[in-house]
Design a protein around this motif. Structure first.
Motif, PDB file in Angstrom:
ATOM      1  N   ILE A 117       0.857  -1.183   0.000  1.00  0.00           N
ATOM      2  CA  ILE A 117       0.000   0.000   0.000  1.00  0.00           C
ATOM      3  C   ILE A 117       0.894   1.235   0.000  1.00  0.00           C
ATOM      4  N   HIS A 118       0.665   2.101  -0.979  1.00  0.00           N
ATOM      5  CA  HIS A 118       1.442   3.329  -1.104  1.00  0.00           C
ATOM      6  C   HIS A 118       0.459   4.466  -1.348  1.00  0.00           C
ATOM      7  N   GLY A 119       0.217   5.252  -0.298  1.00  0.00           N
ATOM      8  CA  GLY A 119      -0.755   6.344  -0.414  1.00  0.00           C
ATOM      9  C   GLY A 119      -2.147   5.794  -0.634  1.00  0.00           C
ATOM     10  N   GLU A 120      -2.796   6.254  -1.696  1.00  0.00           N
ATOM     11  CA  GLU A 120      -4.162   5.838  -2.000  1.00  0.00           C
ATOM     12  C   GLU A 120      -4.231   4.569  -2.843  1.00  0.00           C
ATOM     13  N   LYS A 121      -3.085   4.088  -3.303  1.00  0.00           N
ATOM     14  CA  LYS A 121      -3.077   2.932  -4.204  1.00  0.00           C
ATOM     15  C   LYS A 121      -2.452   1.705  -3.543  1.00  0.00           C
ATOM     16  N   TYR A 122      -2.785   0.553  -4.092  1.00  0.00           N
ATOM     17  CA  TYR A 122      -2.195  -0.703  -3.638  1.00  0.00           C
ATOM     18  C   TYR A 122      -1.758  -1.490  -4.873  1.00  0.00           C
ATOM     19  N   ARG A 123      -0.909  -2.481  -4.625  1.00  0.00           N
ATOM     20  CA  ARG A 123      -0.587  -3.470  -5.649  1.00  0.00           C
ATOM     21  C   ARG A 123      -0.254  -4.787  -4.961  1.00  0.00           C
ATOM     22  N   VAL A 124      -0.488  -5.857  -5.672  1.00  0.00           N
ATOM     23  CA  VAL A 124      -0.175  -7.197  -5.185  1.00  0.00           C
ATOM     24  C   VAL A 124       1.118  -7.614  -5.865  1.00  0.00           C
ATOM     25  N   ILE A 125       2.087  -8.047  -5.063  1.00  0.00           N
ATOM     26  CA  ILE A 125       3.319  -8.559  -5.639  1.00  0.00           C
ATOM     27  C   ILE A 125       3.498 -10.016  -5.206  1.00  0.00           C
ATOM     28  N   TYR A 131      -7.135   1.147  -6.240  1.00  0.00           N
ATOM     29  CA  TYR A 131      -7.244   2.100  -5.141  1.00  0.00           C
ATOM     30  C   TYR A 131      -7.627   1.373  -3.863  1.00  0.00           C
ATOM     31  N   VAL A 132      -6.964   1.721  -2.778  1.00  0.00           N
ATOM     32  CA  VAL A 132      -7.214   1.092  -1.487  1.00  0.00           C
ATOM     33  C   VAL A 132      -8.683   1.206  -1.110  1.00  0.00           C
ATOM     34  N   LYS A 133      -9.285   2.367  -1.341  1.00  0.00           N
ATOM     35  CA  LYS A 133     -10.686   2.571  -0.958  1.00  0.00           C
ATOM     36  C   LYS A 133     -11.630   1.597  -1.668  1.00  0.00           C
ATOM     37  N   ASP A 134     -11.289   1.205  -2.894  1.00  0.00           N
ATOM     38  CA  ASP A 134     -12.122   0.246  -3.623  1.00  0.00           C
ATOM     39  C   ASP A 134     -11.941  -1.177  -3.104  1.00  0.00           C
ATOM     40  N   LEU A 135     -10.736  -1.482  -2.690  1.00  0.00           N
ATOM     41  CA  LEU A 135     -10.423  -2.831  -2.225  1.00  0.00           C
ATOM     42  C   LEU A 135     -10.911  -3.079  -0.806  1.00  0.00           C
ATOM     43  N   LEU A 136     -10.665  -2.149   0.064  1.00  0.00           N
ATOM     44  CA  LEU A 136     -10.889  -2.379   1.494  1.00  0.00           C
ATOM     45  C   LEU A 136     -12.081  -1.618   2.056  1.00  0.00           C
ATOM     46  N   PHE A 137     -12.909  -1.051   1.196  1.00  0.00           N
ATOM     47  CA  PHE A 137     -14.083  -0.347   1.688  1.00  0.00           C
ATOM     48  C   PHE A 137     -15.125  -1.362   2.123  1.00  0.00           C
ATOM     49  N   VAL A 138     -15.377  -1.411   3.388  1.00  0.00           N
ATOM     50  CA  VAL A 138     -16.362  -2.342   3.931  1.00  0.00           C
ATOM     51  C   VAL A 138     -17.206  -1.619   4.964  1.00  0.00           C
TER      52      VAL A 138
END
Length: 179
Positions: free
Chosen positions: A89-97, A152-159
């Motif tokens: 997670i970097h700021g507002e974005k995420y990536r899977v590695i 975007y983190v908000k799209d992934l983890l918004f619950v």
């Protein structure tokens, strides 16, 4: 990491955890249960690292994790992170590695129908590639979705926050025994 793997890694190997930390030491399976322990609060819900591994109790972590969500934490989001995968997670974005060539739980195939769409399934025996799964309980059933490679983190983890989070009664005992 399960108690037996951690103990053997720290005692016999001097701080090194082997690449294959499954119970392949021809030892009998040990009885123990996963418990919910509060983390740092960086991610919502329940996170399961080493999601694709089978530990010293002989049960696949993914199976125990799904059971835990169903029985004790059905209002929480579940995030299963394979052993060779990471959520950055970097700021507002995420990536899977993930590490190329390493085993994991993500199986991708093409459907046999005329559309030939991509089919994603979860392997319980590390026959796929490393990845991250998002888990929710809907109508008493676990719904698993492969985490997109980036977004975007908000799209992934918004619950919606859980109505109630069940504190595990074994967490305090675990803390006392690890002082």
């Amino acid at each position: 990491m399960d108690p037996e793997t951690y103990k053997s890694a720290m005692v016999s190997k001097g701080n090194h955890v082997s690449e294959d930390d499954s119970n392949d030491r021809n030892e009998p399976c040990k009885e123990w249960n996963y418990i919910r322990v509060d983390g740092l609060g960086l991610l919502p819900g329940l996170v399961c690292p080493h999601f694709d591994k089978t530990q010293s109790n002989g049960v696949a972590r993914s199976v125990d994790f799904d059971s835990m969500l169903l029985k004790r934490h059905s209002g929480e989001l579940g995030i299963g992170i394979d052993h060779w995968a990471a959520l950055v997670i970097h700021g507002e974005k995420y990536r899977v590695i993930s590490l190329p060539g390493k085993p994991g739980s993500v199986m991708i195939s093409q459907s046999s129908d005329a559309g030939g769409e991509r089919v994603v399934t979860q392997s319980l025996s590390q026959e796929g590639t490393p990845g991250i799964w998002i888990k929710e309980v809907k109508d008493g059933t676990i719904c698993s979705t492969l985490c997109p490679k980036e977004g975007y983190v908000k799209d992934l983890l918004f619950v919606t926050p859980a109505d109630a989070i069940s504190k595990d009664p074994l967490a305090d005992k675990c803390r006392r025994e690890n002082i």
